[in-house]
Structures are given as C-alpha cells and as structure tokens.
Scaffold this motif. Structure first.
Motif, mmCIF file in Angstrom:
data_model
loop_
_atom_site.group_PDB
_atom_site.id
_atom_site.type_symbol
_atom_site.label_atom_id
_atom_site.label_comp_id
_atom_site.label_asym_id
_atom_site.label_seq_id
_atom_site.Cartn_x
_atom_site.Cartn_y
_atom_site.Cartn_z
ATOM 1 N N ALA A 296 0.818 -1.210 0.000
ATOM 2 C CA ALA A 296 0.000 0.000 0.000
ATOM 3 C C ALA A 296 0.853 1.261 0.000
ATOM 4 N N GLN A 297 2.142 1.129 -0.179
ATOM 5 C CA GLN A 297 3.037 2.284 -0.105
ATOM 6 C C GLN A 297 3.178 2.977 -1.459
ATOM 7 N N ALA A 298 3.257 4.305 -1.365
ATOM 8 C CA ALA A 298 3.446 5.121 -2.566
ATOM 9 C C ALA A 298 4.336 6.309 -2.220
ATOM 10 N N VAL A 299 4.959 6.851 -3.245
ATOM 11 C CA VAL A 299 5.795 8.037 -3.100
ATOM 12 C C VAL A 299 5.234 9.104 -4.032
ATOM 13 N N THR A 300 4.992 10.283 -3.491
ATOM 14 C CA THR A 300 4.470 11.394 -4.277
ATOM 15 C C THR A 300 5.536 12.466 -4.365
ATOM 16 N N ARG A 301 5.693 12.990 -5.575
ATOM 17 C CA ARG A 301 6.623 14.084 -5.803
ATOM 18 C C ARG A 301 5.826 15.320 -6.196
ATOM 19 N N ALA A 302 6.162 16.430 -5.555
ATOM 20 C CA ALA A 302 5.551 17.719 -5.874
ATOM 21 C C ALA A 302 6.694 18.732 -5.908
ATOM 22 N N ARG A 303 6.952 19.287 -7.069
ATOM 23 C CA ARG A 303 8.111 20.154 -7.267
ATOM 24 C C ARG A 303 9.364 19.402 -6.825
ATOM 25 N N SER A 304 10.106 19.899 -5.853
ATOM 26 C CA SER A 304 11.329 19.199 -5.421
ATOM 27 C C SER A 304 11.115 18.411 -4.131
ATOM 28 N N PHE A 305 9.871 18.197 -3.741
ATOM 29 C CA PHE A 305 9.558 17.546 -2.479
ATOM 30 C C PHE A 305 8.997 16.155 -2.693
ATOM 31 N N THR A 306 9.205 15.291 -1.706
ATOM 32 C CA THR A 306 8.623 13.945 -1.766
ATOM 33 C C THR A 306 7.841 13.685 -0.484
ATOM 34 N N LEU A 307 6.834 12.877 -0.620
ATOM 35 C CA LEU A 307 5.981 12.500 0.488
ATOM 36 C C LEU A 307 5.640 11.029 0.328
ATOM 37 N N GLU A 308 5.759 10.285 1.405
ATOM 38 C CA GLU A 308 5.467 8.863 1.343
ATOM 39 C C GLU A 308 4.175 8.567 2.089
ATOM 40 N N THR A 309 3.375 7.651 1.537
ATOM 41 C CA THR A 309 2.123 7.248 2.163
ATOM 42 C C THR A 309 2.059 5.736 2.295
ATOM 43 N N ASP A 310 1.203 5.303 3.199
ATOM 44 C CA ASP A 310 1.003 3.875 3.476
ATOM 45 C C ASP A 310 -0.361 3.724 4.136
ATOM 46 N N GLU A 311 -0.785 2.517 4.312
ATOM 47 C CA GLU A 311 -2.014 2.209 5.035
ATOM 48 C C GLU A 311 -1.652 1.604 6.383
ATOM 49 N N PRO A 312 -2.541 1.727 7.361
ATOM 50 C CA PRO A 312 -2.320 1.024 8.632
ATOM 51 C C PRO A 312 -2.296 -0.491 8.394
ATOM 52 N N THR A 313 -1.702 -1.206 9.311
ATOM 53 C CA THR A 313 -1.602 -2.668 9.152
ATOM 54 C C THR A 313 -2.967 -3.328 9.044
ATOM 55 N N ALA A 314 -3.974 -2.813 9.754
ATOM 56 C CA ALA A 314 -5.314 -3.411 9.701
ATOM 57 C C ALA A 314 -5.926 -3.341 8.309
ATOM 58 N N LEU A 315 -5.401 -2.455 7.473
ATOM 59 C CA LEU A 315 -5.905 -2.328 6.103
ATOM 60 C C LEU A 315 -4.912 -2.871 5.079
ATOM 61 N N GLY A 316 -3.970 -3.679 5.537
ATOM 62 C CA GLY A 316 -3.050 -4.359 4.645
ATOM 63 C C GLY A 316 -1.726 -3.661 4.418
ATOM 64 N N GLY A 317 -1.544 -2.500 5.001
ATOM 65 C CA GLY A 317 -0.292 -1.768 4.827
ATOM 66 C C GLY A 317 0.728 -2.140 5.880
ATOM 67 N N LYS A 318 1.833 -1.427 5.852
ATOM 68 C CA LYS A 318 2.912 -1.647 6.821
ATOM 69 C C LYS A 318 2.930 -0.561 7.901
ATOM 70 N N ASP A 319 2.052 0.439 7.770
ATOM 71 C CA ASP A 319 1.935 1.550 8.717
ATOM 72 C C ASP A 319 3.273 2.256 8.942
ATOM 73 N N GLN A 320 3.994 2.487 7.843
ATOM 74 C CA GLN A 320 5.300 3.136 7.929
ATOM 75 C C GLN A 320 5.263 4.619 7.546
ATOM 76 N N HIS A 321 4.134 5.069 7.008
ATOM 77 C CA HIS A 321 4.027 6.458 6.565
ATOM 78 C C HIS A 321 2.607 6.944 6.817
ATOM 79 N N ILE A 322 2.382 8.224 6.578
ATOM 80 C CA ILE A 322 1.066 8.821 6.772
ATOM 81 C C ILE A 322 0.050 8.172 5.830
ATOM 82 N N ASP A 323 -1.169 8.015 6.315
ATOM 83 C CA ASP A 323 -2.265 7.471 5.511
ATOM 84 C C ASP A 323 -2.815 8.592 4.622
ATOM 85 N N PRO A 324 -3.273 8.303 3.415
ATOM 86 C CA PRO A 324 -3.817 9.359 2.555
ATOM 87 C C PRO A 324 -4.972 10.140 3.190
ATOM 88 N N MET A 325 -5.782 9.496 4.018
ATOM 89 C CA MET A 325 -6.872 10.207 4.691
ATOM 90 C C MET A 325 -6.299 11.216 5.690
#
Length: 179
Positions: A43-72
């Motif tokens: 469930a992990q993704a990396v978003t780039r905006a201009r020169s910045f990056t942001l990583e997202t993930d889902e909580p473990t209960a939703l199948g993610g690794k809970d290593q980054h902020i959730d999109p919500m």
C-alpha cells in the motif's frame, strides 16, 4: 520545549506585491500544481511535488505496513496546514503575533464504506472538524475575524467544502486506454 515562531517571519511584502501584480494582470495569477505518485510496494506510494517527496502507506489493519502517513490523514493535514497559513497571514496583516498556534483536524470514518460492506456508507470521512488553539494577546472578536478570513481565503477549505470537478483517464504504455 517548543521554540516559539513568529508571524513576523511571513514575507507579507512579497505576498502583497504578488497580489498587486495579479490584480493588474489576472492571467499572471493562473497556474497549475501537479503531483506524481508512484506505487512502491503493498500500500506504499511516493508522491513528488516540485522538489519535495511525500510517502504514504495504510495502517496494518488495512493491509499496509503503517510506515508512513495514511492518505486520509494527508487530507486532514492539508486542511490544517492551509488554515495555519491563513491564521498566520491574517495575524501578520493585523500586526498581531502568536506565542503558540495549533490547529487540530479530525474526522470520523466508517470502514464499511471503504471495505464495500454497506453501499449506504460512503468510503470517505463523514465530516471534518477542526479546533484552533492559540496563545495570543488578541481578543475573542479579533480571533473570530481571523477564523472567518482564514476559512474564506483557504484553497483547501474551498476545495473540500465545495464540489470540485474531477476527471480521470487511464493510459497504457503506448497510448490511451480509456477516457
């Protein structure tokens, strides 16, 4: 302990110069933001905006690794940060400062919508709530003026509160698949 910031560090002169320029040249105020999000793993993704990056993930209960902020949570953060900028801008324009400013944004959700368990339950938030905690010399009436002005000028507040058209398309390497 938190080191206090200052509303005075906001470059209001540059902002006012931009406002003056756009008022005289409306086309100069038009632009476009763009982000590119790439799936990484699970469930992990990396978003780039201009020169910045942001990583997202889902909580473990939703199948993610809970290593980054959730999109919500990112939506809540977008609203909170945009309102924060508005509060600082409005204070600066009034010659005020804050000793502390914190905006808490929360939103209830019901996983039955996201998990497709109940078609009557939406997958998104049921409502958004925010609380401004501020330490300042400003009186209650001035703080209410600032709240209203910050909401009125916030692009995120506007985008969430009012319907914004969304269009999408799918492109397969080599051409467009659907419109």
């Amino acid at each position: 302990m938190k080191t206090p910031g200052s509303c005075c560090t906001l470059d209001i002169a540059t902002m006012q110069a931009t406002k003056t320029h756009v008022a005289a040249n409306p086309e100069a105020g038009k632009g476009r933001f763009e982000t590119v999000t790439e799936w990484r793993d699970g469930a992990q993704a990396v978003t780039r905006a201009r020169s910045f990056t942001l990583e997202t993930d889902e909580p473990t209960a939703l199948g993610g690794k809970d290593q980054h902020i959730d999109p919500m949570e990112l939506l809540l953060a977008s609203l909170g940060t945009c309102l924060t900028i508005g509060w600082v801008t409005q204070a600066r324009m009034r010659g005020l400062d804050y000793r502390d400013l914190r905006i808490k944004v929360s939103a209830p959700f019901d996983l039955r919508g996201y998990l497709n368990l109940d078609p009557q339950v939406r997958p998104g938030f049921l409502e958004l709530q925010y609380t401004v905690e501020v330490d300042t010399e400003a009186d209650a009436a001035t703080l209410e003026e600032i709240r209203k002005a910050a909401e009125k000028s916030s692009p995120m507040f506007d985008n969430i509160l009012n319907p914004t058209a969304i269009s999408g398309r799918v492109m397969k390497l080599g051409g467009t698949v659907a419109a």
